[in-house]
Design a protein around this motif. Structure first.
Motif, PDB file in Angstrom:
ATOM      1  N   ALA A  29      31.371  53.154  34.503  1.00  0.00           N
ATOM      2  CA  ALA A  29      31.763  52.270  35.603  1.00  0.00           C
ATOM      3  C   ALA A  29      30.560  51.790  36.397  1.00  0.00           C
ATOM      4  N   THR A  30      29.615  52.694  36.673  1.00  0.00           N
ATOM      5  CA  THR A  30      28.462  52.304  37.496  1.00  0.00           C
ATOM      6  C   THR A  30      27.499  51.399  36.724  1.00  0.00           C
ATOM      7  N   GLY A  96      32.352  45.451  46.917  1.00  0.00           N
ATOM      8  CA  GLY A  96      31.244  44.626  46.453  1.00  0.00           C
ATOM      9  C   GLY A  96      31.636  43.754  45.276  1.00  0.00           C
ATOM     10  N   ALA A  97      32.334  44.342  44.298  1.00  0.00           N
ATOM     11  CA  ALA A  97      32.788  43.563  43.144  1.00  0.00           C
ATOM     12  C   ALA A  97      33.769  42.479  43.581  1.00  0.00           C
ATOM     13  N   GLY A  98      34.622  42.804  44.555  1.00  0.00           N
ATOM     14  CA  GLY A  98      35.547  41.800  45.075  1.00  0.00           C
ATOM     15  C   GLY A  98      34.823  40.641  45.735  1.00  0.00           C
ATOM     16  N   GLY A 181      31.572  26.817  34.647  1.00  0.00           N
ATOM     17  CA  GLY A 181      32.199  27.799  33.771  1.00  0.00           C
ATOM     18  C   GLY A 181      31.495  29.141  33.791  1.00  0.00           C
ATOM     19  N   SER A 182      30.170  29.136  33.957  1.00  0.00           N
ATOM     20  CA  SER A 182      29.436  30.406  33.980  1.00  0.00           C
ATOM     21  C   SER A 182      29.810  31.232  35.203  1.00  0.00           C
ATOM     22  N   PHE A 183      30.141  30.578  36.311  1.00  0.00           N
ATOM     23  CA  PHE A 183      30.578  31.322  37.488  1.00  0.00           C
ATOM     24  C   PHE A 183      31.984  31.886  37.300  1.00  0.00           C
ATOM     25  N   TRP A 184      32.827  31.170  36.547  1.00  0.00           N
ATOM     26  CA  TRP A 184      34.154  31.731  36.252  1.00  0.00           C
ATOM     27  C   TRP A 184      34.036  32.965  35.364  1.00  0.00           C
ATOM     28  N   VAL A 185      33.072  32.961  34.456  1.00  0.00           N
ATOM     29  CA  VAL A 185      32.815  34.162  33.650  1.00  0.00           C
ATOM     30  C   VAL A 185      32.392  35.316  34.555  1.00  0.00           C
ATOM     31  N   LEU A 186      31.569  35.010  35.548  1.00  0.00           N
ATOM     32  CA  LEU A 186      31.145  36.044  36.487  1.00  0.00           C
ATOM     33  C   LEU A 186      32.328  36.575  37.296  1.00  0.00           C
ATOM     34  N   VAL A 187      33.279  35.724  37.636  1.00  0.00           N
ATOM     35  CA  VAL A 187      34.505  36.186  38.305  1.00  0.00           C
ATOM     36  C   VAL A 187      35.205  37.218  37.436  1.00  0.00           C
ATOM     37  N   ALA A 188      35.353  36.895  36.138  1.00  0.00           N
ATOM     38  CA  ALA A 188      36.021  37.816  35.218  1.00  0.00           C
ATOM     39  C   ALA A 188      35.271  39.140  35.103  1.00  0.00           C
ATOM     40  N   LEU A 189      33.932  39.074  35.022  1.00  0.00           N
ATOM     41  CA  LEU A 189      33.141  40.296  34.935  1.00  0.00           C
ATOM     42  C   LEU A 189      33.293  41.149  36.194  1.00  0.00           C
ATOM     43  N   VAL A 191      35.909  41.262  38.173  1.00  0.00           N
ATOM     44  CA  VAL A 191      37.247  41.872  38.139  1.00  0.00           C
ATOM     45  C   VAL A 191      37.250  43.076  37.199  1.00  0.00           C
ATOM     46  N   VAL A 192      36.594  42.941  36.054  1.00  0.00           N
ATOM     47  CA  VAL A 192      36.490  44.078  35.119  1.00  0.00           C
ATOM     48  C   VAL A 192      35.792  45.255  35.797  1.00  0.00           C
ATOM     49  N   SER A 193      34.733  44.973  36.540  1.00  0.00           N
ATOM     50  CA  SER A 193      34.022  46.033  37.249  1.00  0.00           C
ATOM     51  C   SER A 193      34.919  46.715  38.274  1.00  0.00           C
TER      52      SER A 193
END
Length: 544
Positions: A29-30, A96-98, A181-189, A191-193
């Motif tokens: 996780a970390t 932080g992830a949020g 689109g690259s920022f939307w990928v970062l949103v997904a990452l 959320v996964v975190s």
């Protein structure tokens, strides 16, 4: 950010003893959390050219995209560390992830560069929470120093890989669709975190003796933001304009107030008394100057290839594999070297390599779109940086008694990050000021039609030569494109030169300033004791 290797030795149980419950889950996780935070940090590097084209930005506006992120990290990293100790690191990482998810969504839909700044600042706040929170949580589940070193090495590897791969990720998605689109990928990452943190980790806190320094936090944040605002806006607005002068003057006043507040604070976020130690003062100064040189060179590279030469984002990303990759690839080698070679000499050697690389970059031809000219200088800068990031904290820790190691490490980390903030600001100020002066001078003697000359002057007055350089062929003012390109090449060559000089100064200060200084012996810890690295019981990160 990268690993600090100034950990204390331990004579605790052998490595074969059972690990604490949740070690593997916490490690997963970390490592994911720090990877996401570093992707958010480095993502804009390959996209500056597209930001300039899509949002019609000029030079200082591009600088603020990077600066907004780093200012948020530097201003609040101490406070985030305390908040994690008081209320829980699991909560800190999740929040932080949020913030990164929200900030990246804001950036993805940004209709203007001002909204993009807001997204970058939110991302910086999120990353500033995740960097210390993830590392401290990971260290809290390790059993002894050997296991702790292994865990932090893995954490650092994911941190460095995020720095190296993020520009490539941005370039790929910009190539197949849009930079958004690259920022939307970062949103997904992000959320996964969040999901991994909530599902795999247990809460971790250590509130004993920890309390917030609110006056110190407020004065430091306001002072730093005002001074950096003046530095960023000065080249385009004019250094003698009232907003720039007032911002600088008020910023200095707030920073002076910060020093006074910290001298009388019960639990200061920045221990001023550490600077009575000559060795620590030298290591702190070179941390700022040296990291200014590194991130300044990175920012100059992204601007040179992006808004100046208008190269494809994937091509812009390639040099960053050489700039950031060695910090990941050389982790095992640097760790071994730190046990065999004095950190002072590793640090000096790293700065020398960075100096040579930056000076070679200053000789590049802006009319040559090839990437081969970047290979050797960027590799030198990247290897030099890999040697420096771990060594600078080791030098700082060697310079103070063991009981002060925690505050010394945290202070050095903050100062190093301050250097990361100053890099793009100084590069932008030098490059754009020089480019503006050169363009105005060359325009006077240019044999251009009157309508083209007048349009070029007007556009340069509004957005500088970088705006003229981006004009489509055939539009008013576009006849001055070559003059603008040459001026920008001259400006950013000067910026590379300044980065080289900064790295050389850091090398000389390290070599000369440490003469006659003996390192303090490392403390001996039992496995139950926290690491003597940073308040909260963790060594801190160090790569940007």
């Amino acid at each position: 950010m990268t690993l600090n290797n100034g950990t204390a030795t331990s004579h605790g149980p052998t490595a074969g003893a059972a690990r604490k419950p949740g070690y593997a889950r916490t490690l997963a996780a970390t490592c994911c959390a720090v990877f996401v935070a570093q992707v958010a940090n480095a993502l804009p590097a390959s996209l500056n050219g597209l930001f300039q084209e899509d949002l019609n930005t000029h030079g200082s506006q591009l600088t603020w995209i990077t600066a907004a992120f780093m200012i948020a990290v530097v201003c609040f990293e101490f406070t985030f560390g305390v908040l994690g100790d008081l209320f829980g690191r699991k909560k800190l990482i999740t929040v932080g992830a949020g913030l990164i998810a929200v900030g990246s969504a804001v950036a993805a839909v940004a209709p203007s560069v001002q909204i993009l700044w807001a997204g970058a600042a939110l991302n910086g706040l999120g990353a500033g929470a995740m960097f210390p929170g993830s590392l401290t949580m990971l260290v809290s589940v390790t059993r002894n120093t050997r296991e702790r070193a292994h865990a932090v090495a893995l954490w650092s590897g994911f941190l460095s890989s995020g720095a190296a791969l993020s520009p490539l990720l941005g370039g790929m998605f910009a190539k197949v669709g849009s930079w958004r689109g690259s920022f939307w990928v970062l949103v997904a990452l992000a959320v996964v975190s969040m999901v991994l943190t909530l599902a795999l980790t247990s809460e971790s806190r250590s509130p004993e003796g920890r309390e917030l320094d609110i006056p110190g936090q407020i004065t430091f944040a306001i002072g730093l933001i005002l001074v950096l605002y003046a530095a960023v806006e000065g080249p385009e607005s004019g250094w003698a304009t009232l907003p720039v002068i007032l911002s600088f003057a008020l910023g200095v006043c707030f920073l002076a107030a910060f020093v006074l507040v910290e001298l009388g604070a019960k639990s200061p976020i920045f221990d001023i008394t550490l600077f009575r130690n000559r060795a620590f003062t030298v290591s702190s100064v070179v941390a700022v100057i040296g990291m200014l040189a590194f991130l300044g060179a990175c920012f100059a590279t992204s601007m040179w290839l992006g808004p100046v030469q208008h190269q494809d984002p994937l091509r812009v990303a390639v040099p960053f594999l050489l700039l950031q990759g060695p910090a990941f690839v050389l982790i095992p080698a640097v760790s071994r070297l730190l046990h065999r070679v004095a950190p002072t000499w590793l640090l000096t050697s790293g700065f020398v390599l960075m100096t040579v690389g930056c000076l070679l970059c200053a000789r590049l031809n802006v009319n040559d779109p090839g990437l081969t000219g970047f290979v050797v200088p960027d590799l030198l800068i990247g290897v030099g940086f890999a040697l420096c990031v771990s060594s600078v904290t080791a030098v700082a820790l060697d310079s103070v008694p063991p009981q002060l190691a925690g505050m010394a490490s945290a202070t050095t980390n903050m100062l190093r990050d301050l250097g990361f903030v100053l890099g793009p600001v100084v590069v932008s100020a030098v490059a754009l000021s020089n480019a503006g002066t050169s363009f105005s001078s060359n325009l006077k003697g240019a044999n251009l039609p009157a309508d083209q000359l007048g349009a070029a002057r007007g556009i340069a007055a509004e957005g500088g030569p970088i705006a003229v350089n981006s004009l489509p062929s055939g539009t008013p003012g576009s006849a001055a494109h070559d003059l603008a390109l040459d001026a920008l090449g001259s400006g950013f060559s000067s910026a590379f030169l300044i980065c080289g000089i900064a790295a050389a100064v850091a090398a000389v200060l390290t070599a000369v300033g440490m003469i006659g200084i003996r390192p303090h012996p490392s403390p001996v810890q039992s496995p139950a004791e926290p690491s003597a690295i940073e308040p909260g019981g963790a060594p801190e990160p160090a790569v940007k």
